[in-house]
Scaffold this motif. Structure first.
Motif, PDB file in Angstrom:
ATOM      1  N   LYS A 127     -38.103   5.414 -21.734  1.00 43.89           N
ATOM      2  CA  LYS A 127     -37.389   6.686 -21.840  1.00 43.89           C
ATOM      3  C   LYS A 127     -37.232   7.343 -20.477  1.00 43.89           C
ATOM      4  N   PHE A 128     -38.297   7.269 -19.676  1.00 43.80           N
ATOM      5  CA  PHE A 128     -38.241   7.861 -18.345  1.00 43.80           C
ATOM      6  C   PHE A 128     -37.192   7.159 -17.482  1.00 43.80           C
ATOM      7  N   LEU A 129     -37.204   5.834 -17.500  1.00 46.08           N
ATOM      8  CA  LEU A 129     -36.259   5.079 -16.675  1.00 46.08           C
ATOM      9  C   LEU A 129     -34.814   5.383 -17.067  1.00 46.08           C
ATOM     10  N   ALA A 130     -34.583   5.530 -18.379  1.00 47.03           N
ATOM     11  CA  ALA A 130     -33.221   5.845 -18.830  1.00 47.03           C
ATOM     12  C   ALA A 130     -32.785   7.199 -18.286  1.00 47.03           C
ATOM     13  N   ALA A 131     -33.677   8.191 -18.395  1.00 48.08           N
ATOM     14  CA  ALA A 131     -33.327   9.529 -17.919  1.00 48.08           C
ATOM     15  C   ALA A 131     -33.141   9.531 -16.405  1.00 48.08           C
ATOM     16  N   TRP A 132     -33.945   8.729 -15.736  1.00 46.38           N
ATOM     17  CA  TRP A 132     -33.849   8.647 -14.267  1.00 46.38           C
ATOM     18  C   TRP A 132     -32.534   7.979 -13.864  1.00 46.38           C
ATOM     19  N   ALA A 133     -32.189   6.916 -14.577  1.00 46.56           N
ATOM     20  CA  ALA A 133     -30.925   6.230 -14.286  1.00 46.56           C
ATOM     21  C   ALA A 133     -29.754   7.168 -14.548  1.00 46.56           C
ATOM     22  N   PHE A 134     -29.878   7.960 -15.606  1.00 46.64           N
ATOM     23  CA  PHE A 134     -28.808   8.910 -15.910  1.00 46.64           C
ATOM     24  C   PHE A 134     -28.679   9.948 -14.791  1.00 46.64           C
ATOM     25  N   SER A 135     -29.832  10.453 -14.313  1.00 47.39           N
ATOM     26  CA  SER A 135     -29.802  11.410 -13.199  1.00 47.39           C
ATOM     27  C   SER A 135     -29.180  10.766 -11.968  1.00 47.39           C
ATOM     28  N   ALA A 136     -29.486   9.496 -11.755  1.00 45.57           N
ATOM     29  CA  ALA A 136     -28.930   8.792 -10.601  1.00 45.57           C
ATOM     30  C   ALA A 136     -27.409   8.759 -10.683  1.00 45.57           C
ATOM     31  N   ILE A 137     -26.894   8.551 -11.897  1.00 42.50           N
ATOM     32  CA  ILE A 137     -25.431   8.538 -12.072  1.00 42.50           C
ATOM     33  C   ILE A 137     -24.868   9.911 -11.715  1.00 42.50           C
ATOM     34  N   ALA A 138     -25.517  10.965 -12.239  1.00 45.89           N
ATOM     35  CA  ALA A 138     -25.037  12.324 -11.971  1.00 45.89           C
ATOM     36  C   ALA A 138     -25.081  12.630 -10.477  1.00 45.89           C
ATOM     37  N   ILE A 139     -26.203  12.256  -9.842  1.00 40.98           N
ATOM     38  CA  ILE A 139     -26.348  12.549  -8.416  1.00 40.98           C
ATOM     39  C   ILE A 139     -25.358  11.721  -7.596  1.00 40.98           C
ATOM     40  N   ALA A 140     -25.133  10.484  -8.003  1.00 36.91           N
ATOM     41  CA  ALA A 140     -24.194   9.622  -7.277  1.00 36.91           C
ATOM     42  C   ALA A 140     -22.775  10.179  -7.340  1.00 36.91           C
ATOM     43  N   LEU A 141     -22.489  10.899  -8.438  1.00 34.28           N
ATOM     44  CA  LEU A 141     -21.135  11.443  -8.582  1.00 34.28           C
ATOM     45  C   LEU A 141     -20.871  12.623  -7.641  1.00 34.28           C
ATOM     46  N   THR A 142     -21.867  13.014  -6.850  1.00 32.45           N
ATOM     47  CA  THR A 142     -21.628  14.045  -5.840  1.00 32.45           C
ATOM     48  C   THR A 142     -21.082  13.425  -4.558  1.00 32.45           C
ATOM     49  N   PHE A 143     -20.697  12.130  -4.628  1.00 37.38           N
ATOM     50  CA  PHE A 143     -20.246  11.451  -3.402  1.00 37.38           C
ATOM     51  C   PHE A 143     -19.083  12.150  -2.677  1.00 37.38           C
ATOM     52  N   PRO A 144     -18.225  12.921  -3.396  1.00 40.68           N
ATOM     53  CA  PRO A 144     -17.152  13.588  -2.633  1.00 40.68           C
ATOM     54  C   PRO A 144     -17.674  14.503  -1.519  1.00 40.68           C
ATOM     55  N   PHE A 145     -18.870  15.055  -1.696  1.00 34.53           N
ATOM     56  CA  PHE A 145     -19.448  15.866  -0.612  1.00 34.53           C
ATOM     57  C   PHE A 145     -19.635  15.023   0.646  1.00 34.53           C
ATOM     58  N   VAL A 146     -20.142  13.812   0.451  1.00 35.81           N
ATOM     59  CA  VAL A 146     -20.390  12.919   1.578  1.00 35.81           C
ATOM     60  C   VAL A 146     -19.061  12.552   2.237  1.00 35.81           C
ATOM     61  N   VAL A 147     -18.067  12.258   1.395  1.00 36.39           N
ATOM     62  CA  VAL A 147     -16.743  11.915   1.916  1.00 36.39           C
ATOM     63  C   VAL A 147     -16.196  13.095   2.718  1.00 36.39           C
ATOM     64  N   THR A 148     -16.364  14.316   2.166  1.00 33.51           N
ATOM     65  CA  THR A 148     -15.826  15.511   2.821  1.00 33.51           C
ATOM     66  C   THR A 148     -16.417  15.723   4.216  1.00 33.51           C
ATOM     67  N   VAL A 149     -17.738  15.671   4.319  1.00 37.31           N
ATOM     68  CA  VAL A 149     -18.330  15.933   5.649  1.00 37.31           C
ATOM     69  C   VAL A 149     -17.963  14.831   6.635  1.00 37.31           C
ATOM     70  N   ASN A 150     -17.802  13.614   6.126  1.00 38.58           N
ATOM     71  CA  ASN A 150     -17.416  12.529   7.028  1.00 38.58           C
ATOM     72  C   ASN A 150     -15.969  12.671   7.492  1.00 38.58           C
ATOM     73  N   TYR A 151     -15.160  13.301   6.635  1.00 39.85           N
ATOM     74  CA  TYR A 151     -13.775  13.532   6.988  1.00 39.85           C
ATOM     75  C   TYR A 151     -13.682  14.657   8.015  1.00 39.85           C
ATOM     76  N   LEU A 152     -14.563  15.661   7.848  1.00 38.31           N
ATOM     77  CA  LEU A 152     -14.488  16.847   8.703  1.00 38.31           C
ATOM     78  C   LEU A 152     -15.185  16.669  10.043  1.00 38.31           C
ATOM     79  N   GLY A 153     -16.143  15.753  10.116  1.00 38.89           N
ATOM     80  CA  GLY A 153     -16.860  15.626  11.384  1.00 38.89           C
ATOM     81  C   GLY A 153     -17.660  14.343  11.415  1.00 38.89           C
ATOM     82  N   GLN A 154     -18.662  14.303  12.292  1.00 40.77           N
ATOM     83  CA  GLN A 154     -19.528  13.132  12.368  1.00 40.77           C
ATOM     84  C   GLN A 154     -20.948  13.501  11.931  1.00 40.77           C
ATOM     85  N   PRO A 155     -21.200  13.495  10.622  1.00 36.06           N
ATOM     86  CA  PRO A 155     -22.544  13.861  10.159  1.00 36.06           C
ATOM     87  C   PRO A 155     -23.541  12.731  10.411  1.00 36.06           C
ATOM     88  N   ASP A 156     -24.816  13.081  10.336  1.00 34.10           N
ATOM     89  CA  ASP A 156     -25.884  12.081  10.426  1.00 34.10           C
ATOM     90  C   ASP A 156     -26.032  11.450   9.036  1.00 34.10           C
TER      91      ASP A 156
END
Lengths: 243, 243
Positions: free
Chosen positions: A99-128
């Motif tokens: 049950k824990f692994l399923a919930a963790w995997a689900f959270s990973a999907i949700a967190i991974a879907l924030t990738f547009p933030f990463v794309v945005t900062v890379n588009y705007l500048g040179q982030p670390d």
């Protein structure tokens, strides 16, 4: 381990079989986006990093992760399926881990879907991007820590509202116990507890991940944190099977 | 021939109330044991202890020689258990639910598909195999629970009210199914329906207030009352003797 993965697979499919998955992910992304862009002054800071994003993430997770875990065991008890699950030829820890692994995997999907933030900062500048990667690692560990608390709380009650409120309160405690406000108050009034509170706090450790610092002791801390609560979860399930 | 189900002095108290007091019996291969008693007599509690869902306060239960408390996983490998009310995961389809339990029990590939297909066939669930369980009628849900319990062809079957909620045709089907499996298994069924005992059981145990008040063949049971009717015997045993 095999049985735990079978359970994890069923549980994960269960999230997507109901509107839970969509509602959770949409609210998570909307909340995280609003906080980062508006309260976090993402653009006016004029810095190509995700510091505001990672600053607000714990608070959003704090609110939403218990919503994910509140039904984990409470629902099984309410509907009686816990009797089916625990009379299959598996040990209680396998069900807990699954049950824990399923919930963790689900959270990973949700967190991974924030990738547009990463794309945005890379588009705007040179982030670390190394710091961003370590921030995401920290976010996953933090989500795992919150999930392990929420799961254990859910095992202890049949009532989903109680499971939610208690989990939010406990997650809040482990976050704020390391903030200056609390540690200063405690060191004035209860110096013995102040040190303990600072040590159990997840906030400092998470923040160092967000700054790009990955330390072995922090990894060990998060691992022990999760194992402790999963163990607690297993004990609770084993002792209150039928109640 | 050794018994597949061995129960010795099984006792369970809930507070001051003795739910099951010092219950002992064995069931051998080929026996179909009808477990009779009024509501609250301790039938389900005894079955739950046998399935490892409730831990007994004292006494022992073994399935195929494996103690259900100390060697529970192996005991449950040999057990097919239908809990009271036949709980199943409502958002899963019949097929995916049975596939899940087959996976948990370690079946893979073609064998898993065969087992699931056989269980669906045996319980005549073919027409609803792709429907979510929550949309099914009570009779279908009961049969899904039954399918889950016999999917792995276990040596021991413990069925808590397997025909509850079924229409007369379905009852007949389930009884026929139990009779066809009876020869090479040890089966316990609990029921309120006394004619069921005469129809399928080779032996009957009547339990009242947590204690066994009769353990004999259905014919011997019927002979205990001058009228020769099981309901008179049942009333006599559970009301008069207990008072």
């Amino acid at each position: 381990m095999r049985a735990a993965l079978v359970i994890a697979r069923r549980e994960l499919a269960g999230y997507f079989a109901t509107p839970v998955a969509v509602v959770f992910i949409v609210i998570f992304l909307a909340l995280q986006g609003a906080l980062t862009f508006n309260l976090g002054n993402f653009f006016t800071r004029n810095q190509a990093d995700l510091q505001p994003f990672f600053t607000f993430l714990p608070w959003v997770l704090l609110l939403l992760v218990p919503a994910l875990t509140m039904r984990m065991w409470a629902e099984e008890r309410r509907s009686g399926t816990i009797e089916l699950l625990l009379t299959l030829p598996i040990a209680a820890w396998q069900a807990v881990l699954g049950k824990f692994l399923a919930a963790w995997a689900f959270s990973a999907i949700a967190i991974a879907l924030t990738f547009p933030f990463v794309v945005t900062v890379n588009y705007l500048g040179q982030p670390d991007n190394g710091a961003i990667a370590s921030g995401y690692l920290g976010a996953m560990l933090l989500a795992g820590a919150f999930l392990s608390i929420g799961a254990a709380v859910s095992a202890a009650t049949k009532n989903q509202v109680i499971a939610f409120v208690l989990a939010v309160a406990l997650c809040f405690l482990v976050v704020v116990s390391g903030t200056p406000l609390v540690t200063e108050f405690l060191s004035r009034n209860a110096p013995d507890i102040a040190e303990l509170a600072r040590r159990v706090s997840v906030a400092d450790r998470y923040q160092s991940f967000a700054r790009g610092v990955v330390e072995a002791r922090d990894l060990v801390y998060f691992a022990s944190f999760m194992i402790f609560f999963l163990f607690l979860n297993t004990v609770v399930i084993d002792h209150t099977r039928a109640d | 021939m050794t018994a597949l189900i061995e129960i010795e002095g099984l006792t369970k108290r809930f507070g001051a109330h003795v739910a099951v007091g010092d219950v002992s019996f064995n069931v051998r291969r080929g026996e179909v044991l009808g477990f009779l008693g009024p509501n609250g007599a301790g039938k389900s509690t005894t079955m739950r202890m046998l399935a490892g869902f409730i831990t007994p306060d004292s006494g022992r239960a073994r399935i195929c020689g494996h103690d259900v408390t100390t060697d529970g996983v192996r005991a449950r490998h040999n057990l097919g258990y239908l809990p009271e009310g036949a709980p199943t995961y409502p958002d899963m389809t019949v097929h995916s639910f049975l596939t899940f339990t087959a996976r948990i029990r370690g079946f893979s590939g073609g064998e898993r598909a065969d087992r699931v297909a056989q269980a669906i066939h045996a319980t005549t669930l073919g027409e609803v195999r792709q429907m979510p369980i929550e949309t099914l009628s009570k009779g279908f849900k009961r049969r899904v629970g039954l399918a889950q319990s016999l999917l792995h062809d276990p040596d021991v079957l413990v069925l808590d009210e397997p025909t509850d909620g079924l229409d007369p045709n379905q009852k007949h089907e389930v009884r026929r199914l139990i009779q066809t499996m009876a020869a090479d298994k040890a089966i316990i069924i609990s029921t309120h329906i006394l004619e069921e005992v005469e129809a399928v059981c080779t032996r009957a145990i009547v339990i009242a207030h947590g204690r066994i008040v009769a353990d004999c063949t259905p014919a011997e049971l019927a002979a205990m009352h001058p009228s020769g009717r099981l309901d008179d015997v049942f009333r006599h045993l559970t009301l008069v003797q207990a008072a």
